[in-house]
Structures are given as C-alpha cells and as structure tokens.
Write an enzyme that holds these catalytic residues in place. Structure first.
Site, PDB file in Angstrom:
ATOM      1  N   ASN A  10      39.988 -20.915 -52.074  1.00  0.00           N
ATOM      2  CA  ASN A  10      38.883 -21.260 -52.972  1.00  0.00           C
ATOM      3  C   ASN A  10      38.266 -22.552 -52.439  1.00  0.00           C
ATOM      4  O   ASN A  10      38.809 -23.628 -52.649  1.00  0.00           O
ATOM      5  CB  ASN A  10      39.425 -21.449 -54.395  1.00  0.00           C
ATOM      6  CG  ASN A  10      38.359 -21.974 -55.344  1.00  0.00           C
ATOM      7  OD1 ASN A  10      37.179 -21.972 -55.029  1.00  0.00           O
ATOM      8  ND2 ASN A  10      38.789 -22.448 -56.509  1.00  0.00           N
ATOM      9  N   LYS A  12      35.594 -23.991 -53.303  1.00  0.00           N
ATOM     10  CA  LYS A  12      34.819 -24.743 -54.300  1.00  0.00           C
ATOM     11  C   LYS A  12      33.460 -25.117 -53.699  1.00  0.00           C
ATOM     12  O   LYS A  12      32.903 -24.341 -52.927  1.00  0.00           O
ATOM     13  CB  LYS A  12      35.624 -25.949 -54.786  1.00  0.00           C
ATOM     14  CG  LYS A  12      37.048 -25.531 -55.199  1.00  0.00           C
ATOM     15  CD  LYS A  12      37.823 -26.572 -55.909  1.00  0.00           C
ATOM     16  CE  LYS A  12      39.190 -26.008 -56.279  1.00  0.00           C
ATOM     17  NZ  LYS A  12      39.988 -26.902 -57.096  1.00  0.00           N
ATOM     18  N   HIS A  97      38.063 -20.054 -63.732  1.00  0.00           N
ATOM     19  CA  HIS A  97      38.689 -21.233 -63.119  1.00  0.00           C
ATOM     20  C   HIS A  97      38.593 -22.419 -64.090  1.00  0.00           C
ATOM     21  O   HIS A  97      37.607 -22.551 -64.813  1.00  0.00           O
ATOM     22  CB  HIS A  97      37.988 -21.560 -61.799  1.00  0.00           C
ATOM     23  CG  HIS A  97      38.737 -22.582 -61.012  1.00  0.00           C
ATOM     24  ND1 HIS A  97      38.649 -23.925 -61.277  1.00  0.00           N
ATOM     25  CD2 HIS A  97      39.626 -22.454 -59.996  1.00  0.00           C
ATOM     26  CE1 HIS A  97      39.444 -24.574 -60.445  1.00  0.00           C
ATOM     27  NE2 HIS A  97      40.054 -23.713 -59.656  1.00  0.00           N
ATOM     28  N   GLU A  99      37.824 -25.381 -63.678  1.00  0.00           N
ATOM     29  CA  GLU A  99      36.615 -26.201 -63.519  1.00  0.00           C
ATOM     30  C   GLU A  99      35.420 -25.538 -64.212  1.00  0.00           C
ATOM     31  O   GLU A  99      34.546 -26.207 -64.746  1.00  0.00           O
ATOM     32  CB  GLU A  99      36.351 -26.441 -62.020  1.00  0.00           C
ATOM     33  CG  GLU A  99      37.359 -27.424 -61.435  1.00  0.00           C
ATOM     34  CD  GLU A  99      37.730 -27.197 -59.985  1.00  0.00           C
ATOM     35  OE1 GLU A  99      36.961 -26.542 -59.255  1.00  0.00           O
ATOM     36  OE2 GLU A  99      38.807 -27.674 -59.585  1.00  0.00           O
ATOM     37  N   GLU A 169      47.161 -21.327 -62.927  1.00  0.00           N
ATOM     38  CA  GLU A 169      46.855 -22.623 -62.323  1.00  0.00           C
ATOM     39  C   GLU A 169      46.979 -23.721 -63.377  1.00  0.00           C
ATOM     40  O   GLU A 169      46.028 -23.954 -64.141  1.00  0.00           O
ATOM     41  CB  GLU A 169      45.433 -22.629 -61.766  1.00  0.00           C
ATOM     42  CG  GLU A 169      45.177 -21.593 -60.696  1.00  0.00           C
ATOM     43  CD  GLU A 169      43.998 -22.005 -59.811  1.00  0.00           C
ATOM     44  OE1 GLU A 169      44.211 -22.155 -58.610  1.00  0.00           O
ATOM     45  OE2 GLU A 169      42.893 -22.195 -60.344  1.00  0.00           O
ATOM     46  N   GLY A 175      44.235 -29.985 -57.472  1.00  0.00           N
ATOM     47  CA  GLY A 175      43.592 -31.075 -56.745  1.00  0.00           C
ATOM     48  C   GLY A 175      44.245 -32.426 -56.937  1.00  0.00           C
ATOM     49  O   GLY A 175      43.684 -33.450 -56.570  1.00  0.00           O
ATOM     50  N   SER A 215      47.613 -27.398 -55.900  1.00  0.00           N
ATOM     51  CA  SER A 215      48.225 -28.185 -54.823  1.00  0.00           C
ATOM     52  C   SER A 215      49.220 -27.388 -53.976  1.00  0.00           C
ATOM     53  O   SER A 215      50.261 -27.915 -53.568  1.00  0.00           O
ATOM     54  CB  SER A 215      48.874 -29.463 -55.382  1.00  0.00           C
ATOM     55  OG  SER A 215      47.883 -30.271 -56.004  1.00  0.00           O
TER      56      SER A 215
END
Ligand code: PGA
Length: 254
Positions: A10, A12, A97, A99, A169, A175, A215
C-alpha cells in the site's frame, strides 16, 4: 487449512508514474518465482495505475487501487469509480483503511457500500479493520472489531466474502514502527475469524484470508506469517523500497 499468503504493498500517497516504474523494474526482476508461491499485490496512487498496469502485465503481480467510489458515475467531484479502475486492469481495491476512516470520515456504512460495489464488478476488496490504542486500552478491542466486521459486511454473500481479503490493522501500529507482537496479532486474527464463523460458517471462515498490517518489515514478516491465522500482510512504509518489499516477501515465504 492452507491458505495462500497474500502480500500487498500500500504505497499510500507516494510514487507518481515515473517513481512507479523505477520501483517496478528492479522489483519484478528480483522476485522471480516468489510471485507464484504467494499472491503479490501492488497498490499505487490512482494516477500511477496505468504505468503500473503496463509494467505488471504478465508478471503474476496483481494491481490494486487504494480506494473507490460507492457510486457508478455522475456529480462526485474528485471521485474514481470501480468501472474506471476495472478499465485500467485493477483487480483489488483497499477499502476501509484507517486513514480513510479517520481523515476522510468514512463510516462502516460507506465502506459497506464500497465493498458491495467492488464485488458487484467482480473485483476483490481488501477490507481493513482495526482498533485505536485508546480503544484497545479501554477494553474495546472485540467490540470495535465486531462492529466493523458486521457492519462492513452487511448484505455481502458467502461468495462475496470468499472473493475478499480482510486486513487487520491495529491503528496504533500503522506507520509507527510499533508492530503488534505475533501473539497479539494472532489473538486478534483468531477473533476476527470467529466473527466470520458466526456471521457465515466455520467452513467459510476457515477459507478467508486475513492479512496483518502495521509496521510489517523484512525483519518481522516471517514471525508474523508463521501465526496460524495470519495469511498475509498489508505493507505501507516497507513496501516503498523494492529491496525491502522483496526481502519481506522472501522472509514471509521462508
Ligand atoms: P505501515 O502501513 O506498514 O507503514 O505501518 C500499513 C498500512 O497502513 O496499510
């Protein structure tokens, strides 16, 4: 039950068309037979999809988008439809996701509409779920996962679920460099699988692949993938460098 590992990059909001080519040339040259031993997926930004599609043709690596509209066409400024993605050779779409949920306010209801739109077109959702640190520390892990799974899959048939991949996740691991321990991840994955068994059947739940994301790196992919209910990884940071992503895949397969 043996489930084929599914390892997805991914990117991003990283890598325009030129950088996409610069990644894929060495990456495709280095993965060799690994692309056949597991499923490898790359999700570039929308504008880089044509460049990626051209490079990926015949490689065994599949193309994904990072989002899609829940609508077919019309007055939705800035949006991209599933049909447009399909025209570019996209096979998978990352949906839900964290985000998208936290920055763009996507609700379980919107994510559910997108999942159904992607499935109706014959594409494959990568349906992301996961709790924040506050939720985990507040003892709400199971409640959050149960709500996200149940509400995200409303009206999704058994066949639709089998055409999807789930991605657990934990938001606190995305991240941040903090990875869930293999035991923490396994516990959450087993719980998600039990939710699928309740909603569908144990037989179906055993077939669904659940990726871990947060991560994942070359140094921890083997240990995570060795867990019985972890069937792949959704990788952000460590997927931006072709050598890292290749090493992560090699270690996951070891
Ligand atoms: P990360 O991102 O690997 O950089 O933690 C994972 C993701 O957001 O899918």
């Amino acid at each position: 039950m043996s489930r084929t590992l599914v390892l997805a990059a991914n990117w991003k909001m990283n890598k325009g068309p030129a950088a996409t080519g610069e990644f894929l040339d060495p990456f495709l040259a280095s993965i060799g037979s690994q692309a056949g031993a597991c499923e490898v997926i790359v999700a570039p930004p929308f504008v880089s999809l044509p460049a990626a599609a051209a490079k990926l043709a015949g490689s065994g690596v599949a193309l994904a988008a990072q989002n899609a509209s829940q609508f077919d066409s019309g007055a939705y400024t800035g949006e991209i439809s599933v049909g447009m993605l399909q025209e570019l050779g996209v096979k998978h779409v990352i949906l839900g996701h964290s985000e998208r949920r936290s920055i763009y306010g996507e609700t379980d209801e919107v994510i559910n509409a997108k999942i159904k739109k992607v499935l109706d077109a014959g594409l494959h959702p990568i349906f992301c779920i996961g709790e924040t640190l506050e939720e985990r520390e507040g003892g709400k892990l199971e409640t959050v996962l149960r709500t996200q799974v149940r509400d995200g899959l409303v009206g999704v048939s058994e066949e639709g679920l089998l055409n999807s991949v789930l991605a657990y996740e934990p938001v606190w691991a995305i991240g941040t460099g903090v990875t869930a321990s293999p035991a923490q991840a396994q516990e959450a994955h087993a719980f998600v699988r039990s939710l699928l068994a309740d909603l569908y059947s144990d037989e179906v739940a055993q077939k669904v692949r659940i990726q871990y994301g947060g991560s994942v790196k070359p140094g921890n992919s083997a240990e995570l993938m060795a867990q019985p209910d972890i069937d792949g990884a959704l990788v952000g940071g460590a997927s931006l460098d072709p050598k890292d992503f290749q090493a992560l895949i090699a270690n996951a397969l070891a």
